[in-house]
Design an enzyme around this catalytic site. Structure first.
Site, PDB file in Angstrom:
ATOM      1  N   ASP A   8     119.920  -8.432  46.093  1.00  0.00           N
ATOM      2  CA  ASP A   8     118.876  -8.947  45.197  1.00  0.00           C
ATOM      3  C   ASP A   8     118.987 -10.462  45.060  1.00  0.00           C
ATOM      4  O   ASP A   8     117.978 -11.171  45.042  1.00  0.00           O
ATOM      5  CB  ASP A   8     118.986  -8.282  43.823  1.00  0.00           C
ATOM      6  CG  ASP A   8     119.038  -6.773  43.935  1.00  0.00           C
ATOM      7  OD1 ASP A   8     118.040  -6.181  44.345  1.00  0.00           O
ATOM      8  OD2 ASP A   8     120.089  -6.183  43.626  1.00  0.00           O
ATOM      9  N   HIS A  26     120.741  -2.801  39.366  1.00  0.00           N
ATOM     10  CA  HIS A  26     120.079  -2.873  40.677  1.00  0.00           C
ATOM     11  C   HIS A  26     118.917  -1.877  40.640  1.00  0.00           C
ATOM     12  O   HIS A  26     119.025  -0.748  41.117  1.00  0.00           O
ATOM     13  CB  HIS A  26     121.069  -2.524  41.791  1.00  0.00           C
ATOM     14  CG  HIS A  26     120.417  -2.418  43.141  1.00  0.00           C
ATOM     15  ND1 HIS A  26     119.806  -3.482  43.760  1.00  0.00           N
ATOM     16  CD2 HIS A  26     120.271  -1.362  43.985  1.00  0.00           C
ATOM     17  CE1 HIS A  26     119.320  -3.086  44.923  1.00  0.00           C
ATOM     18  NE2 HIS A  26     119.582  -1.805  45.082  1.00  0.00           N
TER      19      HIS A  26
END
Ligand code: NAD
Ligand code: LMR
Length: 331
Positions: free
Chosen positions: A159, A187
């Protein structure tokens, strides 16, 4: 030559495994002077494919690859492990959220946590990749009796890399010029990619990118939804970029963090930034020696960022409540 270190990898015959093993064996993860022993773990149906992967590893004749053990026995697989990379689990399909996988994947991490505690080396560090990775790491950590909590991590580096790439594209610079990018929380689609503290060429992102509406809107949602976009486009979840995220995460935790910067990884919260203690939450992390790590504790959190962090931490609490039977702690 240094003594080999042992890396156990679950789901070794899967998509991420196939993109990861060859990079570890080539020295990308631990450096070009560090021999590695690989212990590759699969479930029984994956063992035939794993045998093929082992043949390919043999056929590379990697100078740093000291030995390979392929097994479906967790006790064998985690024996002597210095690092456990827990990738094996079911990926989501189109239209699913990662937390929809909790019921099918969560229980995998109870046995794995126990086998790590029973068999791994004293300095074991565990990185969970299989989704939903924060809560799976929480499960593994709570089942690994005797292993310090600070040795468990869940991956949000993919990410971070995605966010840096988006910011660089918007600013018209190279992604290597983006620093201090923290992913907060889970996440998942609630994660908060923190553009407020991020920098481009050492300047606050907000000084370089004047389009505040883009930063607060499209930027955040593109990072949050990038995994889903890849599933839509590829028909399968990210694999090579995920494997790259694993390499980057371990490298960042085993080498000193560049001065003034930090990296994103989900760790066991000690209450920093008001994030509930013992959740596995992503936050800004530094290491000085490549062994121990600490949270970067002095960031000022503005109300916009706080509201985003609150949302993602709330989701982590909900996920924890959903697996309370697997973690043997009150939630
Ligand atoms: P995949 O289906 O290609 O491979 C998974 C492998 O795990 C398979 O070979 C399967 O046999 C094996 N496996 C299943 N259960 C296992 C168990 N109990 N023990 C050992 N092996 C087991 O999937 P993939 O694309 O490699 O993705 C793996 C996981 O990683 C998924 O949960 C996916 O959602 C997740 N993922 C996480 C991130 C992240 O950033 N955290 C990024 C990408 C993918
Ligand atoms: C990703 O972020 O690419 C992975 O977590 C896979 C997914 O399900 O999105």
């Amino acid at each position: 030559m240094k003594d080999p270190i042992t890396i156990s990898i679950t789901g070794a015959a899967g998509q991420i495994g196939y993109a990861l093993l060859f990079r570890i064996a080539s020295g990308a993860m631990f450096g070009v002077d560090q021999p590695v022993s690989l212990r590759l773990i699969e479930i029984e149906p994956g063992m035939k494919a794993l045998a093929g992967v082992v043949m390919e590893l043999d056929d590379c004749a990697f100078p740093l690859l000291h030995s390979i053990e392929a097994t479906s026995d967790l006790n064998v697989g985690f024996t002597g492990a210095n690092w456990a990379l827990l990738v094996g689990s079911v990926p989501r399909g189109p239209g699913m959220e990662r937390k929809d996988l909790l019921q099918v994947n969560g229980k995998i991490f109870t046995n794995q946590g126990q086998a790590i505690a029973a068999n791994a080396a004293n300095d074991i560090r565990t990185l969970v990749v299989g989704n939903p990775c924060n809560t799976n790491a929480l499960i593994a950590m709570n089942n690994a009796s005797g292993v310090p909590k600070e040795r468990f991590f869940a991956m949000t580096r993919l990410d971070e890399n995605r966010a840096k790439s988006q910011l660089a594209a918007k600013a018209g610079c190279h992604h290597s010029e983006v620093s201090n990018l923290c992913i907060w929380g889970n996440h998942s689609a609630t994660q908060y990619p923190d553009f407020i503290h991020a920098k481009i060429k050492g300047q606050p992102v907000t000084n370089v990118i004047s389009d505040g509406a883009w930063l607060e809107g499209e930027f955040i949602s593109q990072v949050q939804q990038r995994g889903a976009a890849i599933i839509q486009a590829r028909g399968a979840s990210s694999a090579a970029s995920a494997a790259n995220g694993v390499v980057d995460t371990v490298r960042s935790l085993t080498t000193p963090t560049p001065k003034g910067d930090w990296t994103s990884v989900a760790v066991c919260s000690d209450g920093a930034y008001g994030i509930e203690k013992d959740l596995i939450a992503s936050m800004p992390i530094r290491t000085e020696d490549g062994k121990s790590w600490d949270v970067v504790r002095d960031l000022e959190i503005d109300p916009f960022s706080q509201s985003k962090i609150d949302i993602t931490v709330k989701e982590l609490c909900e996920e924890r409540a959903a697996v309370k039977d697997l973690i043997k702690v009150d939630s």
